[in-house]
Design a protein around this motif. Sequence first.
Motif, PDB file in Angstrom:
ATOM      1  N   ASP A   9       5.007  -4.615 -29.573  1.00  0.00           N
ATOM      2  CA  ASP A   9       6.075  -3.598 -29.618  1.00  0.00           C
ATOM      3  C   ASP A   9       7.436  -4.243 -29.446  1.00  0.00           C
ATOM      4  N   GLU A  10       7.472  -5.334 -28.626  1.00  0.00           N
ATOM      5  CA  GLU A  10       8.769  -5.982 -28.378  1.00  0.00           C
ATOM      6  C   GLU A  10       9.312  -6.634 -29.658  1.00  0.00           C
ATOM      7  N   LEU A  11       8.416  -6.948 -30.595  1.00  0.00           N
ATOM      8  CA  LEU A  11       8.873  -7.569 -31.850  1.00  0.00           C
ATOM      9  C   LEU A  11       9.442  -6.511 -32.794  1.00  0.00           C
ATOM     10  N   SER A  17      12.637 -11.844 -30.634  1.00  0.00           N
ATOM     11  CA  SER A  17      12.542 -12.223 -32.046  1.00  0.00           C
ATOM     12  C   SER A  17      11.285 -13.056 -32.259  1.00  0.00           C
ATOM     13  N   ASP A  18      10.725 -12.901 -33.438  1.00  0.00           N
ATOM     14  CA  ASP A  18       9.411 -13.452 -33.739  1.00  0.00           C
ATOM     15  C   ASP A  18       9.482 -14.964 -33.948  1.00  0.00           C
ATOM     16  N   GLU A  19       9.169 -15.683 -32.901  1.00  0.00           N
ATOM     17  CA  GLU A  19       9.180 -17.143 -32.974  1.00  0.00           C
ATOM     18  C   GLU A  19       7.874 -17.663 -33.546  1.00  0.00           C
ATOM     19  N   ASN A  20       6.803 -16.927 -33.279  1.00  0.00           N
ATOM     20  CA  ASN A  20       5.477 -17.450 -33.637  1.00  0.00           C
ATOM     21  C   ASN A  20       5.296 -17.654 -35.133  1.00  0.00           C
ATOM     22  N   SER A  21       5.718 -16.659 -35.927  1.00  0.00           N
ATOM     23  CA  SER A  21       5.479 -16.818 -37.359  1.00  0.00           C
ATOM     24  C   SER A  21       6.337 -17.941 -37.921  1.00  0.00           C
ATOM     25  N   GLY A  66      -0.707 -12.438 -30.539  1.00  0.00           N
ATOM     26  CA  GLY A  66      -0.271 -11.388 -29.613  1.00  0.00           C
ATOM     27  C   GLY A  66      -1.377 -10.431 -29.219  1.00  0.00           C
ATOM     28  N   GLY A  67      -1.241  -9.896 -28.006  1.00  0.00           N
ATOM     29  CA  GLY A  67      -2.140  -8.843 -27.554  1.00  0.00           C
ATOM     30  C   GLY A  67      -3.519  -9.285 -27.106  1.00  0.00           C
ATOM     31  N   LEU A  68      -3.657 -10.515 -26.622  1.00  0.00           N
ATOM     32  CA  LEU A  68      -4.961 -10.956 -26.120  1.00  0.00           C
ATOM     33  C   LEU A  68      -4.999 -11.015 -24.594  1.00  0.00           C
ATOM     34  N   GLY A  69      -3.914 -10.613 -23.983  1.00  0.00           N
ATOM     35  CA  GLY A  69      -3.805 -10.757 -22.526  1.00  0.00           C
ATOM     36  C   GLY A  69      -4.595  -9.725 -21.752  1.00  0.00           C
ATOM     37  N   PRO A  70      -4.426  -9.719 -20.419  1.00  0.00           N
ATOM     38  CA  PRO A  70      -5.232  -8.869 -19.564  1.00  0.00           C
ATOM     39  C   PRO A  70      -4.719  -7.438 -19.421  1.00  0.00           C
ATOM     40  N   ASP A  73      -1.761  -2.932 -22.557  1.00  0.00           N
ATOM     41  CA  ASP A  73      -1.155  -2.909 -23.887  1.00  0.00           C
ATOM     42  C   ASP A  73      -1.680  -4.018 -24.796  1.00  0.00           C
ATOM     43  N   ASP A  74      -2.628  -4.809 -24.325  1.00  0.00           N
ATOM     44  CA  ASP A  74      -3.187  -5.884 -25.158  1.00  0.00           C
ATOM     45  C   ASP A  74      -4.491  -5.400 -25.787  1.00  0.00           C
ATOM     46  N   ARG A  75      -4.414  -5.021 -27.060  1.00  0.00           N
ATOM     47  CA  ARG A  75      -5.573  -4.353 -27.665  1.00  0.00           C
ATOM     48  C   ARG A  75      -6.063  -5.026 -28.939  1.00  0.00           C
ATOM     49  N   LEU A 148      -4.707 -15.582 -31.920  1.00  0.00           N
ATOM     50  CA  LEU A 148      -4.096 -16.388 -30.857  1.00  0.00           C
ATOM     51  C   LEU A 148      -3.319 -15.472 -29.908  1.00  0.00           C
ATOM     52  N   PRO A 149      -3.098 -15.913 -28.669  1.00  0.00           N
ATOM     53  CA  PRO A 149      -2.259 -15.109 -27.765  1.00  0.00           C
ATOM     54  C   PRO A 149      -0.820 -15.038 -28.287  1.00  0.00           C
ATOM     55  N   GLY A 150       0.024 -14.284 -27.599  1.00  0.00           N
ATOM     56  CA  GLY A 150       1.396 -14.117 -28.090  1.00  0.00           C
ATOM     57  C   GLY A 150       2.393 -15.115 -27.546  1.00  0.00           C
ATOM     58  N   VAL A 151       2.104 -15.685 -26.390  1.00  0.00           N
ATOM     59  CA  VAL A 151       3.089 -16.573 -25.741  1.00  0.00           C
ATOM     60  C   VAL A 151       3.385 -17.773 -26.651  1.00  0.00           C
TER      61      VAL A 151
HETATM   62  P1  ATP Z   1      -0.535 -12.587 -22.255  1.00  0.00           P
HETATM   63  O1  ATP Z   1      -1.791 -13.203 -21.824  1.00  0.00           O
HETATM   64  O2  ATP Z   1       0.671 -13.312 -21.737  1.00  0.00           O
HETATM   65  O3  ATP Z   1      -0.434 -11.086 -22.088  1.00  0.00           O
HETATM   66  P2  ATP Z   1      -0.822 -11.919 -25.008  1.00  0.00           P
HETATM   67  O4  ATP Z   1      -1.722 -12.558 -25.971  1.00  0.00           O
HETATM   68  O5  ATP Z   1      -1.211 -10.577 -24.532  1.00  0.00           O
HETATM   69  O6  ATP Z   1      -0.513 -12.888 -23.844  1.00  0.00           O
HETATM   70  P3  ATP Z   1       1.582 -10.666 -25.644  1.00  0.00           P
HETATM   71  O7  ATP Z   1       1.359  -9.825 -24.438  1.00  0.00           O
HETATM   72  O8  ATP Z   1       1.570  -9.993 -26.954  1.00  0.00           O
HETATM   73  O9  ATP Z   1       0.530 -11.814 -25.727  1.00  0.00           O
HETATM   74  O10 ATP Z   1       2.886 -11.535 -25.501  1.00  0.00           O
HETATM   75  C1  ATP Z   1       3.060 -12.400 -24.415  1.00  0.00           C
HETATM   76  C2  ATP Z   1       4.499 -12.866 -24.356  1.00  0.00           C
HETATM   77  O11 ATP Z   1       4.839 -13.584 -25.538  1.00  0.00           O
HETATM   78  C3  ATP Z   1       5.489 -11.729 -24.275  1.00  0.00           C
HETATM   79  O12 ATP Z   1       6.576 -12.134 -23.476  1.00  0.00           O
HETATM   80  C4  ATP Z   1       5.934 -11.559 -25.699  1.00  0.00           C
HETATM   81  O13 ATP Z   1       7.217 -10.998 -25.787  1.00  0.00           O
HETATM   82  C5  ATP Z   1       5.906 -12.975 -26.225  1.00  0.00           C
HETATM   83  N1  ATP Z   1       5.602 -12.933 -27.665  1.00  0.00           N
HETATM   84  C6  ATP Z   1       4.551 -12.327 -28.243  1.00  0.00           C
HETATM   85  N2  ATP Z   1       4.576 -12.500 -29.582  1.00  0.00           N
HETATM   86  C7  ATP Z   1       5.688 -13.229 -29.855  1.00  0.00           C
HETATM   87  C8  ATP Z   1       6.274 -13.717 -31.060  1.00  0.00           C
HETATM   88  N3  ATP Z   1       5.709 -13.500 -32.251  1.00  0.00           N
HETATM   89  N4  ATP Z   1       7.412 -14.427 -30.966  1.00  0.00           N
HETATM   90  C9  ATP Z   1       7.991 -14.657 -29.753  1.00  0.00           C
HETATM   91  N5  ATP Z   1       7.486 -14.204 -28.590  1.00  0.00           N
HETATM   92  C10 ATP Z   1       6.350 -13.496 -28.632  1.00  0.00           C
END
Ligand code: ATP
Length: 416
Positions: A9-11, A17-21, A66-70, A73-75, A148-151
């Motif tokens: 949602d933050e993206l 801003s989307d650094e990962n892609s 993104g969205g693999l965390g605990p 909102d990680d679904r 992959l996770p989002g961090v």
């Molecule tokens: P976590 O275990 O930390 O919850 P996660 O896999 O659930 O990891 P997210 O919760 O989606 O990942 O994001 C974790 C952090 O990484 C957040 O601070 C998020 O804003 C940042 N983040 C996620 N996706 C991106 C992206 N594409 N570019 C930059 N920062 C991102």
Amino acid sequence: MIEIITIGDELVSGSTSDENSRYISEAIYSIGMTVSKITTIGDAVEDIENTLRGIQEQTCFVVITGGLGPTEDDRTAQAAAGAFGRKLILNQQALDEIEKKLKKFDRTVSTAGRKQAILPDGCIIVPNPVGTACGFLIEDGKRHFVFLPGVPEEVRAMTESFLLDRLKKIIKSKQVILNQTLRVFGLWESAIQDRLRDVFPDKSTASLGYYPDFPEIRLKITGRGSDPERVRQDMSKFQEIIYEKIGEYIYSDRDEPLEEVIGTLLKNKKATLSIAESCTGGLITHRLTNIAGSSQYIERSFIVYSNMAKQELLNVPSDMIQKFGAVSEPVAFSMAEGVRVLSGTTYGLAVTGIAGPAGGSAEKPVGTVFIGVSSLSGTEVKQYLFHGSRDIIKIITSHTALNNLRKFINAIYNRS
Ligand code: ATP
Ligand code: MG
């Protein structure tokens, strides 16, 4: 085809801003392949599921972050299970990995932590070298989905440790890809483009990319082709032409920052530096001391904001300040020479200027800056008029001061 999906949602709300892609597509490009599509979606599970279901037939490799965390909102794992018709089950390997990591910090796996090990049935675990959440790979027919996770830091580590190797195994590319980045300061992008228009040979395997990184431009030469020797030759031809046209503005051909180039220069010459900063408030010293080992050549630094400080710490004569003003050529000269002599260093660097938004006058508008560089063989001051906000003026002043110092030192050694 290769695709990337970034989730959060933050993206989509614009707060991050989307650094990962950006990072992943660059990494994939560097091994000779190109990403054809990047999609960003929010955290809603049905959106993730629909996006995964809607991936085109031609796409054989998808990276999802993104969205693999605990947290609640990680679904992503749930959405992946839905999209591929798999059950969500406790993955023992993932749980072991998480336990092993938490043990290092004397922590046990909480219910929320355990959630990270509940993954789609039949997936392959992608270890996470830096964080707790594992990634996973789902093979669906001929297609591969890497989650992959989002961090961003974890994404970078897992791209290096897993993703690129897996991609190379799946898509065989015979191309070699070579990159070289030149750092340019003192010419804007359009001026560089003007000078480099129509100068490169047709049908080269090399190409040029412009990456503005205020206040400088990175020029990236990329060579791609099946014959490594030809690619290397084309790249060096490109480099030769670029140096011929704008060589005086290139300060590194190895993508090093200015402060590192200066550090190497001073270390190699066994020289030392002292700094006197007024309008930059310590920024120049901060940048120089970001380089590991800078204590070998940075002797000391003064932040001389007031007239009194300039007089007391650097022996700038008070009548000089009265007569010419604190922002003036003679004062910059006296600061550069003063700091060098008092510190006993090889070089002295000094800046004085008006960063604004207030304090300007008709004669000396906001953005007026004097930069002085001093050595035993002489002192040089240059005057500038920079434009922009306070921050911008501070940044560009620090950059120009470092660049002047670099040129000053080089000129001394080129003379002798
Ligand atoms: P976590 O275990 O930390 O919850 P996660 O896999 O659930 O990891 P997210 O919760 O989606 O990942 O994001 C974790 C952090 O990484 C957040 O601070 C998020 O804003 C940042 N983040 C996620 N996706 C991106 C992206 N594409 N570019 C930059 N920062 C991102
Ligand atoms: Mg999260």
